[in-house]
Design an enzyme around this catalytic site. Sequence first.
Site, PDB file in Angstrom:
ATOM      1  N   ASP A 135       0.915  -1.250  -0.333  1.00  0.00           N
ATOM      2  CA  ASP A 135       0.096   0.128   0.407  1.00  0.00           C
ATOM      3  C   ASP A 135       0.680   1.259   0.173  1.00  0.00           C
ATOM      4  OD1 ASP A 135      -2.364  -1.658   0.192  1.00  0.00           O
ATOM      5  OD2 ASP A 135      -3.195  -0.829   2.097  1.00  0.00           O
ATOM      6  N   ASP A 136       0.296   2.530  -0.655  1.00  0.00           N
ATOM      7  CA  ASP A 136       0.089   3.769  -0.245  1.00  0.00           C
ATOM      8  C   ASP A 136       2.100   4.316  -1.506  1.00  0.00           C
ATOM      9  OD1 ASP A 136      -0.896   3.770   2.025  1.00  0.00           O
ATOM     10  OD2 ASP A 136       0.812   3.749   3.263  1.00  0.00           O
ATOM     11  N   HIS A 143      -5.876   3.254  -4.656  1.00  0.00           N
ATOM     12  CA  HIS A 143      -5.932   2.970  -3.169  1.00  0.00           C
ATOM     13  C   HIS A 143      -6.083   4.414  -2.987  1.00  0.00           C
ATOM     14  CE1 HIS A 143      -4.979   1.376   0.217  1.00  0.00           C
ATOM     15  NE2 HIS A 143      -3.341   2.536   0.660  1.00  0.00           N
ATOM     16  N   HIS A 167       3.730  -2.458   3.400  1.00  0.00           N
ATOM     17  CA  HIS A 167       3.810  -0.778   2.581  1.00  0.00           C
ATOM     18  C   HIS A 167       5.551  -0.550   2.308  1.00  0.00           C
ATOM     19  CE1 HIS A 167       1.073  -1.008   6.000  1.00  0.00           C
ATOM     20  NE2 HIS A 167       0.202   0.264   5.438  1.00  0.00           N
ATOM     21  N   HIS A 210      -5.527   9.074  -0.707  1.00  0.00           N
ATOM     22  CA  HIS A 210      -5.035   8.769   0.555  1.00  0.00           C
ATOM     23  C   HIS A 210      -6.099   9.146   1.879  1.00  0.00           C
ATOM     24  CE1 HIS A 210      -3.810   6.767   4.208  1.00  0.00           C
ATOM     25  NE2 HIS A 210      -3.353   5.170   3.196  1.00  0.00           N
TER      26      HIS A 210
END
Length: 753
Positions: free
Chosen positions: A104-105, A155, A256, A159
């Site tokens: 993620d991210d 995603h 991540h 965010h």
Amino acid sequence: MTTTPPSRGRRRAPGRMERAAGRAAALQKPRVILALLLLLALTCVMLLDGYLRAEVGGDQRVRTGASSSDVPDDVLNGGPILSFRGGQATTVSVPDKTIALTFDDGPNPTWTPQVLKILQKYDVPGTFFLVGSMVSRYPGIVDDLVDQGNEVGIHTFTHVDLSYQSDARVTREIEQTQLALAGAAGITTTLFRAPYSSETDAIDNYSWPVYEKLGEDGYTSVFIDTDSDDWKKPGVSKIIKWATPEDGEGASVLFHDAGGERSQTIKALPQYIEKMKAKGYTFTTISGVMAEQGATAPAAAPRGGAGQGATADEGDRLQAAHHQATGTTLYEGKALIAAVRVAEWTVPALSAGLMVVGVAVLGRFGMMLLLARRHYRQRNRRRFGWGPAVTRPVTVIVPAYNEKECIANTLASLARSTHPIEVVVVDDGSTDGTSEIAREAARSLGMTNVRVIRQENAGKPAALNNGVRSASHDIVVMMDGDTVFEADTVRQLVQPFADPKVGAVAGNAKVGNRDTVIGAWQHIEYVMGFNLDRRMYDLLRCMPTIPGAIGAFRREAVLEVGGMSEDTLAEDTDITIAMHRAGWRVVYQEHARAWTEAPGSLKQLWSQRYRWSYGTMQALWKHRKSLTDRGPSGRFGRVGMPLVVIFQIVTPVFAPLIDVFTAYSMIFVDFEAALLAWLAVLGVQLFCAAYAFRLDREKYRYLLMMPLQQLAYRQMMYLVLIHSCITALTGGRLRWQKLKRTGEVGTPAGAGG
């Protein structure tokens, strides 16, 4: 009083001036629009940059305790892959001994390439849920990621927790990310993971409608079975432990590759892969899980993706969840990436420029304060004097074009002069009866020392030159037809001519109509920006401009440099620089005050300042060779020219960055710190302005308008300078502009306040 017939110069074709003015006006509007577009573009670039730099943090939940009564039990207790095939919520679990590695991210320029290198080394695919703003900033990483055979999902763009957002915001977050993916790698995707999500049993009544909506649009929402919690940075061993499924179960595992410092993740990932392979696990993507369980990804791109299903001949580059971006989506995506590249380059460059401008502005304030104080003390010493008192008569030249509202007040102020004068009014083809009003005013005032000369309309420089040729005395004072003098102004103005080296004297111009907002702004500018500057330039012996409202010259010096030139729009700056180069000294006489009617509307103010700015640029370019002048006559080129370029052109153009970056910082960085910094700069300016007002003995109450002046007036001056620069680059020519006057500035009783 005598009257001189019109001069018999070369006659102009009827209507020529009007046609020229019409052509000039027609050219100005596009340039003004272009200047506004430049400001708008700068603002948009900074807003885009701030939008892209939204902070991405850990995946901890931002709310707890919400009810999940609306969520079906088979979803809450189901697998980590949620789709809505046929409108029915369906979950898919990861098979035993299978790991779907998800990240993620990202992307992140530091950590994502290291993750990709590890995955490539171990021949393991990953599914990366990317933040759209990061994709648009680092498109090359995304392209490499997809080329390597990894899978990508959405995603959101910034965010943000979608649970509390409107449907429009949800759609925008998804579509913007799809555009970023299209521009970066030429694909769209059907996979989605919400920020701050975890396992399916955490779905609540706030988030469930979001998943339903996205499911209807064709998206597959992805959750987790096992969380490494690497964002907590607990240590490599705990990351590996927490990411390991129990009892050989399959899992969607979360790591991540961005959102913070990820060195522990980079160390843990290869050990984790080796450990899981040793236990007999295989690694696959989310689409691989769905294919193995017989739940394939949608055959067409979801709404907002605007793509089409991949075909077999597109090769292995596209995962099952990926779709080739085509048509409008592809081009809009590339445009987004290009815009971000511009923002990524522009904002840092502007930040560096702001630092330079800030240093220059503060340096200028410091220099002005020191030199102005020294100038004031020097000129106001009891024993200071220019030499023997100048008592001989002088000629006052008043160029006038349609000045019926003001010319009588101008002559009335000259009638009170304590110094012997001859007045020459040069009517430059006025059509409103200016010359008749001037004659009548002179008769009613009993002034026998007034001559009115009429000439065909030829412009202000020609009118001044006609006046110089007609002058009877060796010192000529030039003033505008809308200006009034105090009784002692002329006597004060001519005293520096006791020094034979002095060729010209600048007076102290004051705004008479200062009781309006626009007038108060200009009053502050005149006292601080003009007169404080002139003290500095005087002490440095590089005065750049004798103001048209009040200036005095040796007649022989004017004739020596060829008189007032028509080469530029700023004939006052032009002749001042020419006199420096001819070896004459130019000084400032603060006690010689003139009261002028400043523009009363924003349109007129724009017109005047545009003429000043463009004319100054023309004059500096005309005298660019002064940079190489030698000896005393080269002082202006060595000192004055650089100061004028830096402080009157370069710095003012970039000065609005202070306000723009303040707004940028308030919105995207730190509101309080940005506000304090802006107030500190304003405080420095207020201090300088207050000191300037003290030197000129002005009332401080006008300084209450200064904060508003900084917010509005400075932006306007920025646009004027941009307008001038555009005109200089594209070519253009303006004639003597006539501003609308009201005649409200009457004969002053004495020093202003």
